[in-house]
Design a protein around this motif. Structure first.
Motif, PDB file in Angstrom:
ATOM      1  N   GLN A 107      -2.652  -1.553  -3.191  1.00 17.54           N
ATOM      2  CA  GLN A 107      -3.510  -0.373  -3.132  1.00 17.54           C
ATOM      3  C   GLN A 107      -3.767   0.196  -4.524  1.00 17.54           C
ATOM      4  O   GLN A 107      -4.636   1.043  -4.702  1.00 17.54           O
ATOM      5  CB  GLN A 107      -2.858   0.704  -2.250  1.00 17.54           C
ATOM      6  CG  GLN A 107      -3.770   1.839  -1.856  1.00 17.54           C
ATOM      7  CD  GLN A 107      -4.935   1.397  -1.005  1.00 17.54           C
ATOM      8  OE1 GLN A 107      -4.747   0.725   0.007  1.00 17.54           O
ATOM      9  NE2 GLN A 107      -6.137   1.766  -1.388  1.00 17.54           N
ATOM     10  N   ASP A 153      -4.993  -1.624   8.251  1.00 18.99           N
ATOM     11  CA  ASP A 153      -4.784  -0.644   7.170  1.00 18.99           C
ATOM     12  C   ASP A 153      -4.410   0.712   7.767  1.00 18.99           C
ATOM     13  O   ASP A 153      -5.253   1.590   7.926  1.00 18.99           O
ATOM     14  CB  ASP A 153      -6.040  -0.510   6.321  1.00 18.99           C
ATOM     15  CG  ASP A 153      -5.846   0.429   5.134  1.00 18.99           C
ATOM     16  OD1 ASP A 153      -4.708   0.877   4.909  1.00 18.99           O
ATOM     17  OD2 ASP A 153      -6.832   0.712   4.443  1.00 18.99           O
ATOM     18  N   SER A 167       0.846  -1.191   0.000  1.00 19.07           N
ATOM     19  CA  SER A 167       0.000   0.000   0.000  1.00 19.07           C
ATOM     20  C   SER A 167       0.878   1.237   0.000  1.00 19.07           C
ATOM     21  O   SER A 167       1.871   1.308  -0.711  1.00 19.07           O
ATOM     22  CB  SER A 167      -0.954  -0.031   1.199  1.00 19.07           C
ATOM     23  OG  SER A 167      -1.891   1.016   1.155  1.00 19.07           O
ATOM     24  N   SER A 217      -6.870  -2.613   2.614  1.00 21.20           N
ATOM     25  CA  SER A 217      -7.823  -3.139   3.602  1.00 21.20           C
ATOM     26  C   SER A 217      -8.687  -4.261   3.032  1.00 21.20           C
ATOM     27  O   SER A 217      -9.341  -4.988   3.777  1.00 21.20           O
ATOM     28  CB  SER A 217      -8.723  -2.015   4.115  1.00 21.20           C
ATOM     29  OG  SER A 217      -9.456  -1.443   3.053  1.00 21.20           O
TER      30      SER A 217
END
Length: 538
Positions: free
Chosen positions: A477, A153, A98, A119
């Motif tokens: 992400q 996250d 991410s 997430s």
């Protein structure tokens, strides 16, 4: 990034980065005029020069187009990546990555790296933040996954503090999180962090009774305070970690130029070594503005805030944070973060934007900026803070892909795309106390490294674009990550970077490719005066 993902990225806003620069050596009266302009600094406006290109070696795979460009032809047929003075040593893809990356070496000599993941749990083998053992540079591998509330996250807040041997992250949750923060002890074995605190009662229910939404964050260098950048409430929160098992909000600061939505809100930050100054950013982002660009009149709302946080550092009762000065600009948007540094003994702040004048998410904004001769994408800037009441931009690190003169060659690459493309996101230096080198994650323009020993004349020395993935990274992400594993979509490199001068290496994560360890070609870096002491890179 598609519109839905963009909305999550900045809580229906977006984010960006800005770096600026003066160009190659000129001669005669033109050189004198340019130097005079450099001495006076720069408050924005049209940029006409890009950073000098890196000179690549015979074993490299150099860019085929402009500096910072992945041409449309490669996007159509398959992108194998580019390299210049940086070669891949090893990687650990896992489920992808991410926004953020951190590293730490514990007291027993174990070397570790940490990165967050999306997430989303769809198609995942593991969720949460990844802990990697990188002691063997050729065999980095996960040891555990952190799945406490915030670590599922932590968005852009995953940070390590060297002094206290702590790892922390606030409750980002796809930029929709709330009142949480998690603190881990890394001291005994960084491969297996020990949870000290996980709370969702920092604000409401806590001693200050304020609203706290996670997104960004950073430690003070002494590790006694963790600051949260709360874009939802346009605030920065100081969290006391004197007892890391009992984190608590002790002060909150409201951004001064907030307008509406996410125009003039908070984001990333850094803190001076003595803990008395905060270098906050204020964000400009308004997708409904005329032409989709940063308004070129009225109050500018994107830039640097220098804030006195000495009362927080001193733990005064009802501690207040007070604005000392601000420096706003219109040729950037989505201010991302800052790094206070000294270069040749002089104090500067490096401030990075995620978006340019064309903002982040709409091709219309890029096109409008280009028609007006303005920078469409985000850059980083070097700002002189010798007089902290009057900060001045001395250079901007612009790539050729961000030069308005090249718009006709660049915009066709991006047909049908939105969100992050040729923007900068996070940068890191080799040593905050004596910065010689700046390394930046530039999304689809890869990881790029600059010589900043002459802050008014930075130059590029290396870059690395990872190849586009051909298998899904479900924890990435990167927008639409379940449909872009076709070898044609360049990865998004967005995380902070760890330079190691002794090993001539660079560590980071990119969203589809996961953890990457790169090595510089012999003789390119480090410089004679480069050093990389622990805890001095961000």
């Amino acid at each position: 990034m598609n519109a839905k993902a963009l909305g999550a990225r900045l809580g229906e806003s977006g984010s960006f980065a800005v770096v600026v620069l003066t160009c190659v050596a000129l001669s005669g009266s033109a050189a004198s005029a340019r130097q005079s302009n450099d001495d006076e600094g720069d408050d924005g406006g049209t940029i006409t020069h890009a950073v000098p290109r890196a000179v690549c070696g015979p074993e490299d795979r150099p860019e085929t187009g402009l500096q910072g460009q992945v041409p449309a032809s490669l996007r159509a047929t398959g992108f194998e990546g580019f390299s210049c003075n940086l070669q891949l040593v090893s990687q650990s893809k896992g489920d992808g990555a991410s926004w953020q990356f951190a590293s730490f070496t514990d007291r027993n000599g174990k070397k570790c790296a940490y990165h967050d993941t999306s997430s989303s749990a769809v198609g995942r083998t593991h969720v949460g933040s990844v802990v990697l053992d990188v002691s063997d540079s050729e065999n980095p591998h996960p040891t555990t996954y952190l799945t406490s509330l915030s670590m599922i996250d932590p968005w852009e807040s995953l940070k390590v503090n060297q002094a206290r041997e702590l790892l922390a992250g606030d409750y980002g949750l796809n930029s929709t999180g709330a009142d949480g923060i998690d603190i881990y002890d890394l001291s005994e074995d960084c491969r297996y962090p020990q949870l000290l605190a996980s709370t969702n009662q920092l604000g409401v229910g806590g001693p200050k009774s304020v609203l706290v939404n996670g997104h960004e964050g950073a430690f003070s260098p002494d590790g006694l305070t963790y600051y949260i950048g709360d874009i939802t409430h346009h605030t920065y929160h100081a969290v006391d970690l004197t007892d890391p098992t009992q984190p608590r909000v002790i002060s909150t600061y409201q951004t001064p130029f907030f307008s509406s939505g996410y125009d003039g809100t908070s984001h990333g930050l850094s803190i001076s070594d003595d803990g008395k100054r905060a270098y906050f950013v204020e964000v400009s982002f308004n997708p409904t503005s005329p032409g989709g660009i940063v308004p070129q009149s009225g109050q500018a709302r994107n830039g640097l805030l220098i804030v006195d946080v000495s009362e927080v550092q001193q733990r005064k009762a009802n501690a207040q944070m007070r604005l000392i000065s601000n420096l706003m600009w219109r040729d950037g948007s989505g201010a991302q973060h800052t790094i206070p540094v000294k270069i040749n003994g002089k104090p500067y702040v490096i401030s990075v934007d995620e978006g340019g004048t064309g903002q982040l998410n709409f091709a219309g904004g890029w096109a409008t900026a280009c028609r007006m001769g303005l920078t469409p994408f985000g850059m980083a800037r070097i700002i002189d803070i010798s007089d902290e009441t009057n900060p001045k931009i001395v250079s901007k690190l612009m790539l050729e892909s961000n030069d308005p003169a090249n718009c006709s060659a660049v915009l066709p690459d991006l047909v049908g795309l939105s969100g992050f493309t040729y923007d900068t996101h996070y940068c890191s230096v080799d040593n905050r106390d004596n910065a010689t080198t700046l390394a930046c994650a530039n999304f689809e323009a890869g990881v790029r490294v600059y010589d900043i020993r002459h802050p008014r004349r930075p130059r590029e020395i290396a870059y690395f674009y990872p190849r586009a993935v051909t298998s899904v990274s479900p924890g990435s992400q990167h927008a639409n990550n379940t449909t872009i594993a076709d070898g044609k979509h360049p990865d998004h490199c967005s995380a902070q970077i760890r330079l190691n001068s002794a090993a001539r290496t660079l560590q980071t994560s990119c969203q589809d490719n996961g953890f990457l360890l790169l090595k510089f070609t012999d003789g390119v870096w480090p410089f004679e005066d480069s050093s990389t002491p622990p805890g001095k890179q961000n």
